[in-house]
Scaffold this motif. Structure first.
Motif, mmCIF file in Angstrom:
data_model
loop_
_atom_site.group_PDB
_atom_site.id
_atom_site.type_symbol
_atom_site.label_atom_id
_atom_site.label_comp_id
_atom_site.label_asym_id
_atom_site.label_seq_id
_atom_site.Cartn_x
_atom_site.Cartn_y
_atom_site.Cartn_z
ATOM 1 N N ALA A 103 0.833 -1.208 0.000
ATOM 2 C CA ALA A 103 0.000 0.000 0.000
ATOM 3 C C ALA A 103 0.866 1.255 0.000
ATOM 4 C CB ALA A 103 -0.940 -0.012 1.202
ATOM 5 N N ALA A 104 1.891 1.290 0.861
ATOM 6 C CA ALA A 104 2.773 2.458 0.920
ATOM 7 C C ALA A 104 3.536 2.625 -0.388
ATOM 8 C CB ALA A 104 3.737 2.322 2.092
ATOM 9 N N TRP A 105 4.098 1.538 -0.908
ATOM 10 C CA TRP A 105 4.864 1.621 -2.145
ATOM 11 C C TRP A 105 3.974 2.033 -3.321
ATOM 12 C CZ3 TRP A 105 4.224 -1.269 -6.630
ATOM 13 C CH2 TRP A 105 5.196 -1.053 -7.611
ATOM 14 N N ALA A 106 2.790 1.424 -3.435
ATOM 15 C CA ALA A 106 1.917 1.694 -4.571
ATOM 16 C C ALA A 106 1.451 3.141 -4.589
ATOM 17 C CB ALA A 106 0.722 0.748 -4.543
ATOM 18 N N ALA A 107 1.142 3.711 -3.431
ATOM 19 C CA ALA A 107 0.715 5.110 -3.389
ATOM 20 C C ALA A 107 1.846 6.046 -3.806
ATOM 21 C CB ALA A 107 0.217 5.458 -1.995
ATOM 22 N N LEU A 108 3.071 5.731 -3.394
ATOM 23 C CA LEU A 108 4.207 6.555 -3.796
ATOM 24 C C LEU A 108 4.490 6.388 -5.284
ATOM 25 C CD1 LEU A 108 6.466 5.847 -0.709
ATOM 26 C CD2 LEU A 108 5.423 8.044 -1.300
ATOM 27 N N ALA A 109 4.221 5.194 -5.826
ATOM 28 C CA ALA A 109 4.437 4.952 -7.248
ATOM 29 C C ALA A 109 3.312 5.519 -8.111
ATOM 30 C CB ALA A 109 4.579 3.455 -7.508
ATOM 31 N N ALA A 110 2.097 5.614 -7.566
ATOM 32 C CA ALA A 110 0.943 6.084 -8.338
ATOM 33 C C ALA A 110 0.140 7.098 -7.536
ATOM 34 C CB ALA A 110 0.074 4.895 -8.748
ATOM 35 N N PRO A 111 0.744 8.235 -7.172
ATOM 36 C CA PRO A 111 0.012 9.230 -6.365
ATOM 37 C C PRO A 111 -1.142 9.861 -7.122
ATOM 38 C CG PRO A 111 2.106 10.125 -7.123
ATOM 39 C CD PRO A 111 2.104 8.681 -7.492
#
Length: 430
Positions: A323-331
Motif C-alpha cells: 500500500a505504501a509503495w503503490a501510493a508513492l508509485a501512483a500518487p
C-alpha cells in the motif's frame, strides 16, 4: 515511477530472537489449588471467570495486569505452552511454557502485560505420541498440537482457514465497538463477489465489491465530475476482510454513524501464500492491475471518484508494504495510505528496507500516511520506526504513526482499520 525493490528469494522476515522475554509472574491471577488436591471447585471458578484470568499487577502498577493462561490436563499431558501473538518467541519456548501444580490437572503460566494489550493466542498441548521433549523435531511437532481453550468463547477466524483463534483484551485496550455500530436494514450496503479479468496477473482475479446503500449512492450515468463520485477504499487481502471478517458491516456502521461518507470498497483476493509473496512485494504488475484494470472495472459499475485525495489504499503486513509503495508509485490514483504492521523490513537480505532508503532520494508525493505497528512486533517494529523517520525527513509532515500494544494480529488490525478510515475519509460526524 517509484522504483521497485529487487525480488527476494527469502519468503520470511529476518530470523531475529525476541530481545527481551515477556515478564513471567510467579503464582497466578487467582488462587491455585494446592498439590494433590481435588480441583473441581477451582475449574468451576475458572469457567465462571473465563480465560485468560486477569488480575492486578503484583507490583501495584495500574498500567499493568497479571494475565494467567490455563489448561486442564489429563494423565497423558506432558507439556503445555501458551502462545499469545508475538509475545511468544518460537526460539524460546520455555518463556511461555506452563507449569503444573503437582499431582493435579492444573497447568498455568502468568505473564505481566500492559493494561492496554489485546491479542489472539493459541494453546499447544503435548499429550504424548510425539518426539521426546527437547529432541530436534519436538518444537515443530508441538506447534501442530493446537487445542481450543474451553473457557474462552471469544474467537476470531484464522487466516487461510482452520480452527479459529481465541483472543483477549485487557481493560485499557482500544475497543472493538466500531465493528458493531448499528445500521438500519435499509441503509446497509452489499458485498458481492466477482471475477475481474486481468491481463497483468493472468486470467481473472476474485474480488469483492462493497456498494453502499442505494439511498446513499450518487445517481449512475455520466462519469462523475472531478471531486464528486463515491470515495473509494481498496483493501488488500480481500478474501479475509470481506467474506470472513465482515468488513461490510464495519463500513455500514461507520457510514450510518456519519464517521465516514458513503463509499465503495474493492477487496482483491490474495489467492494463497505463494501468490501473496509474489505480488504484495512492490511489484509493478500488481500496481498496474490495481490502477489499469481493477479500479476501471469498478468504475464501469459505480460512479467512483477520480480524486486521489478521496481514495484510500489499505493493507496489513506485506499488504501494508505494498500500500505504501503503490501510493508513492501512483500518487495520481492513491492519495491516502492506511497500513498496519507494514513489512517495511522487506526484502530480507542485503537490500533490506528498500522503500525506506528510496524515500531519501525521491521528491515528496501528495500522499497522506496513517501507519501503525504493534509494540510486540520485535522483528518488524524497528523497520517501521525507521520508515516513520524517513517520512518525516522527506517532508511528509501530515503523516500519522502510532504504536498499539499488540502483535501481528488481525484483532489489532480491525481496531486500527476502524480508527483510521474516519481520519483519512472523514464523514460529517467525524
Amino acid at each position: 515511477m517509484f522504483a521497485s525493490p529487487p525480488p527476494s528469494a527469502l519468503r520470511h522476515p529476518p530470523r531475529t530472537p525476541r530481545p527481551v522475554p515477556v515478564p513471567r509472574v510467579s503464582g497466578a491471577a487467582l488462587p491455585l489449588p494446592g498439590p494433590g488436591t481435588v480441583t473441581g471447585d477451582f475449574w468451576a471458578e475458572v469457567a465462571r471467570r473465563g480465560t485468560p484470568v486477569v488480575g492486578p499487577d503484583p507490583a501495584g502498577d495500574p498500567g499493568h495486569r497479571s494475565v494467567t493462561f490455563l489448561w486442564r490436563g489429563s494423565p497423558a499431558t506432558r507439556a503445555v505452552r501458551a502462545v499469545p501473538n508475538k509475545l511468544a518467541d518460537p526460539r524460546d519456548p520455555r518463556a511461555t511454557a506452563m507449569e503444573r501444580v503437582p499431582d493435579t490437572d492444573v497447568w498455568h503460566v502468568t505473564l505481566r502485560l500492559g493494561a492496554d494489550w489485546q491479542g489472539t493466542y493459541e494453546l499447544l498441548v503435548d499429550e504424548g505420541g510425539g518426539p521426546a521433549p527437547g529432541s530436534p523435531k519436538y518444537a515443530a511437532w508441538l506447534r501442530t498440537r493446537r487445542r481450543p481453550d474451553p473457557f474462552n468463547s471469544q474467537t476470531l477466524p484464522r487466516r487461510w482457514g482452520g480452527e479459529p483463534l481465541h483472543w483477549a483484551a485487557l481493560p485499557q485496550a482500544p475497543g472493538q465497538g466500531a465493528w458493531s455500530l448499528p445500521c438500519p436494514v435499509g441503509a446497509r450496503g452489499t458485498l458481492s463477489e466477482h471475477a475481474v479479468p486481468s491481463v497483468r496477473l493472468g486470467g481473472t482475479r476474485r474480488t469483492w465489491l462493497y456498494t453502499p446503500a442505494a439511498a446513499c449512492r450518487p445517481a449512475a450515468g455520466a462519469a462523475p465530475a472531478p471531486g464528486s463520485g463515491l470515495p473509494l477504499l481498496v483493501l488488500l487481502d480481500g478474501e479475509h476482510w470481506g467474506p470472513v471478517l465482515g468488513v461490510a458491516g464495519l463500513l455500514d456502521g461507520l457510514i450510518a454513524a456519519g464517521l465516514v461518507p458513503p463509499m465503495a470498497a474493492l477487496l482483491p483476493d490474495s489467492v494463497d501464500a505463494d501468490t501473496r509473496w509474489a505480488e504484495l512485494t512492490c511489484r509493478p504488475e500488481y500496481l498496474a492491475f490495481l490502477t489499469e484494470e481493477l479500479i476501471p472495472w469498478a468504475a464501469e459499475r459505480l460512479p467512483l471518484t477520480s480524486d486521489p485525495a478521496r481514495t484510500v489504499l489499505a493493507g496489513q503486513s506485506l499488504g501494508g508494504l505494498t500500500a505504501a509503495w503503490a501510493a508513492l508509485a501512483a500518487p495520481h490514483r492513491f492519495g491516502n495510505v492506511l497500513a498496519q504492521s507494514g513489512s517495511f523490513w522487506w526484502p530480507n537480505g542485503p537490500e533490506a528496507e528498500c522503500l525506506t532508503r528510496t524515500l531519501a532520494t525521491t521528491p515528496r508525493r501528495p500522499v497522506r500516511f496513517r501507519l501503525s505497528s504493534g509494540r510486540q512486533e520485535w522483528v518488524a517494529l524497528p523497520a517501521a520506526r525507521r520508515l516513520r523517520a524517513a517520512l518525516a525527513e522527506a517532508g511528509y509532515d501530515d503523516a500519522e504513526y502510532h504504536e498499539f500494544n499488540g502483535g501481528h494480529d488481525y484483532l489489532c488490525w480491525r481496531t486500527e482499520l476502524a480508527a483510521g478510515l474516519p481520519k483519512l475519509l472523514p464523514g460529517p460526524a467525524a
